[in-house]
Design a protein around this motif. Structure first.
Motif, mmCIF file in Angstrom:
data_model
loop_
_atom_site.group_PDB
_atom_site.id
_atom_site.type_symbol
_atom_site.label_atom_id
_atom_site.label_comp_id
_atom_site.label_asym_id
_atom_site.label_seq_id
_atom_site.Cartn_x
_atom_site.Cartn_y
_atom_site.Cartn_z
ATOM 1 N N THR A 83 0.823 -1.205 0.000
ATOM 2 C CA THR A 83 0.000 0.000 0.000
ATOM 3 C C THR A 83 0.863 1.264 0.000
ATOM 4 O OG1 THR A 83 -1.500 -1.276 1.398
ATOM 5 C CG2 THR A 83 -2.019 1.050 1.071
ATOM 6 N N SER A 84 0.553 2.171 -0.919
ATOM 7 C CA SER A 84 1.255 3.458 -0.973
ATOM 8 C C SER A 84 0.828 4.334 0.196
ATOM 9 C CB SER A 84 0.957 4.158 -2.296
ATOM 10 O OG SER A 84 -0.401 4.562 -2.328
ATOM 11 N N SER A 85 1.517 5.440 0.372
ATOM 12 C CA SER A 85 1.201 6.334 1.497
ATOM 13 C C SER A 85 -0.185 6.959 1.370
ATOM 14 C CB SER A 85 2.260 7.438 1.608
ATOM 15 O OG SER A 85 2.241 8.263 0.452
ATOM 16 N N ASP A 86 -0.716 7.012 0.141
ATOM 17 C CA ASP A 86 -2.062 7.570 -0.044
ATOM 18 C C ASP A 86 -3.108 6.481 -0.300
ATOM 19 O OD1 ASP A 86 -0.824 7.059 -2.463
ATOM 20 O OD2 ASP A 86 -1.692 8.768 -3.508
ATOM 21 N N GLY A 87 -2.799 5.244 0.097
ATOM 22 C CA GLY A 87 -3.802 4.190 0.122
ATOM 23 C C GLY A 87 -4.025 3.416 -1.151
ATOM 24 N N VAL A 88 -3.147 3.546 -2.146
ATOM 25 C CA VAL A 88 -3.303 2.806 -3.396
ATOM 26 C C VAL A 88 -2.620 1.444 -3.257
ATOM 27 C CG1 VAL A 88 -2.753 2.757 -5.859
ATOM 28 C CG2 VAL A 88 -3.440 4.905 -4.771
ATOM 29 N N LEU A 89 -3.312 0.401 -3.684
ATOM 30 C CA LEU A 89 -2.782 -0.950 -3.621
ATOM 31 C C LEU A 89 -1.927 -1.200 -4.863
ATOM 32 C CD1 LEU A 89 -3.200 -3.038 -1.410
ATOM 33 C CD2 LEU A 89 -4.955 -4.116 -2.840
ATOM 34 N N ASP A 113 1.237 -6.169 3.596
ATOM 35 C CA ASP A 113 1.225 -5.245 4.733
ATOM 36 C C ASP A 113 -0.184 -5.154 5.309
ATOM 37 O OD1 ASP A 113 -0.178 -3.477 3.034
ATOM 38 O OD2 ASP A 113 1.659 -2.444 2.453
ATOM 39 N N GLU A 114 -0.271 -4.660 6.521
ATOM 40 C CA GLU A 114 -1.557 -4.564 7.201
ATOM 41 C C GLU A 114 -2.513 -3.617 6.479
ATOM 42 O OE1 GLU A 114 -2.776 -6.246 9.758
ATOM 43 O OE2 GLU A 114 -0.953 -7.459 9.810
ATOM 44 N N ALA A 115 -1.971 -2.540 5.942
ATOM 45 C CA ALA A 115 -2.818 -1.542 5.290
ATOM 46 C C ALA A 115 -3.498 -2.090 4.045
ATOM 47 C CB ALA A 115 -1.990 -0.316 4.933
ATOM 48 N N SER A 116 -2.970 -3.168 3.474
ATOM 49 C CA SER A 116 -3.529 -3.699 2.231
ATOM 50 C C SER A 116 -4.873 -4.385 2.430
ATOM 51 C CB SER A 116 -2.548 -4.689 1.592
ATOM 52 O OG SER A 116 -2.348 -5.819 2.411
ATOM 53 N N VAL A 117 -5.175 -4.813 3.644
ATOM 54 C CA VAL A 117 -6.387 -5.599 3.881
ATOM 55 C C VAL A 117 -7.645 -4.811 3.519
ATOM 56 C CG1 VAL A 117 -7.809 -6.682 5.661
ATOM 57 C CG2 VAL A 117 -5.332 -7.057 5.638
ATOM 58 N N ARG A 150 -5.260 -12.718 7.182
ATOM 59 C CA ARG A 150 -6.269 -13.462 6.420
ATOM 60 C C ARG A 150 -7.630 -13.400 7.115
ATOM 61 N NH1 ARG A 150 -7.494 -18.503 7.307
ATOM 62 N NH2 ARG A 150 -5.526 -18.945 8.362
ATOM 63 N N HIS A 151 -7.647 -13.508 8.434
ATOM 64 C CA HIS A 151 -8.913 -13.417 9.177
ATOM 65 C C HIS A 151 -9.542 -12.041 9.002
ATOM 66 C CE1 HIS A 151 -8.500 -17.324 10.865
ATOM 67 N NE2 HIS A 151 -7.467 -17.036 11.624
ATOM 68 N N ARG A 152 -8.732 -10.994 8.977
ATOM 69 C CA ARG A 152 -9.247 -9.642 8.788
ATOM 70 C C ARG A 152 -9.892 -9.495 7.414
ATOM 71 N NH1 ARG A 152 -5.131 -5.336 9.049
ATOM 72 N NH2 ARG A 152 -6.974 -4.058 8.702
ATOM 73 N N VAL A 153 -9.309 -10.094 6.400
ATOM 74 C CA VAL A 153 -9.900 -10.061 5.061
ATOM 75 C C VAL A 153 -11.279 -10.702 5.087
ATOM 76 C CG1 VAL A 153 -9.738 -10.983 2.715
ATOM 77 C CG2 VAL A 153 -7.718 -9.997 3.796
ATOM 78 N N ARG A 154 -11.387 -11.849 5.715
ATOM 79 C CA ARG A 154 -12.673 -12.553 5.750
ATOM 80 C C ARG A 154 -13.743 -11.704 6.421
ATOM 81 N NH1 ARG A 154 -13.093 -18.784 7.345
ATOM 82 N NH2 ARG A 154 -12.146 -18.833 5.284
#
Length: 279
Positions: free
Chosen positions: A67-73, A132-136, A162-166
């Motif tokens: 994830t970039s600093s402005d939230g782009v995956l 990274d965590e921000a990617s979820v 993975r649990h956070r994604v679900r």
């Protein structure tokens, strides 16, 4: 049992787990072929590499996102930009505008947004390693926005991620196991203690593993058998030697990931029971 014999758990993402729809390539009980980061190390995780792989016949892409600093995956493996780009520093500290100006040193290719790849083809499946965590949150948002639940698999060595994604999705996507459930099956399985991993195994659809981890041999006939008994497919990374590809497929693994797209494509054409091209 080989991939031609054991009963698969029906998972929409895993096209070898069910008969193909009329007018489509039927991959039922065929091993799956994945390009790892595009299957071309000189153009790793770039649109050009993925387009060439699709033209070759691939339908499954293993990718990494950060994830970039402005939230782009962004489709990118390393935490740092230094190894493969003409930039420097952490990707997470750059905006997408800054990242879009960078080029891979080896090929001159630009970096790629996950959303561009997700929307490029309607029938290509993405095996997404969330780095990274921000990617979820952004990953879940894009899957929801594009209705791509059956075309993505959420992967991470970090089971909590993975649990956070679900929890963030309105309906289930496929998932592979992290190190915890893999270790349980590798270490406890031979002792007859597979029941201890039963709950964790029920939350995932496959294990994507290296042949070995340090001195521990991961992919053995016993490991494959135990995974199949638990309803899990076994996908092995990263395999580039044709002889090793044939050996693993003879053992009954359900998928291979490679950095050599041409080599795996050739092996698939040589295999009885394998389907090529896969799209």
């Amino acid at each position: 049992m080989s991939y031609r014999e054991h009963p698969y758990r029906d998972v929409p993402y895993l096209l070898n787990s069910r008969p193909g729809a009329p007018g489509t390539v039927d991959l039922h009980h065929s091993p799956l072929a994945f390009v790892h980061r595009g299957g071309d190390p000189a153009r790793e995780n770039t649109m050009a590499a993925f387009e060439d792989a699709v033209a070759m016949g691939y339908r499954y892409m293993e990718i990494d996102v950060r994830t970039s600093s402005d939230g782009v995956l962004v489709v990118f493996h390393d935490e740092s930009l230094d190894r493969i780009t003409d930039g420097a520093g952490r990707l997470s500290e750059k905006t997408w505008e800054e990242l879009s100006a960078l080029r891979l040193r080896a090929s001159g290719e630009p970096l790629l947004r996950f959303e561009e790849l997700l929307t490029r083809w309607e029938d290509v499946h993405l095996n997404v390693d969330l780095k990274d965590e921000a990617s979820v949150e952004e990953f879940a948002r894009l899957v929801e926005a594009h209705g791509a639940h059956d075309r993505v698999l959420a992967a991470s060595f970090n089971d909590a991620r993975r649990h956070r994604v679900r929890r963030a999705l309105s309906r289930r996507t496929a998932a592979s196991g992290g190190w915890v459930v893999t270790a349980l099956i590798v270490l406890l399985g031979p002792l007859g203690l597979m029941r201890r991993s039963g709950r964790r195994a029920a939350e995932i659809d496959c294990l994507q593993v290296p042949i070995s981890q340090g001195r521990i041999r991961v992919v053995t006939r016993g490991f494959i058998r135990r995974c199949h008994q638990a309803g899990l497919q076994v996908h092995v990374w990263v395999v580039d030697e044709p002889a090793e590809m044939h050996r693993l497929l003879d053992m009954g693994v359900d998928g291979l990931m490679t950095d050599d797209a041409a080599a795996l494509a050739k092996v698939m054409t040589e295999r009885d029971g394998a389907v090529w091209p896969q799209r």
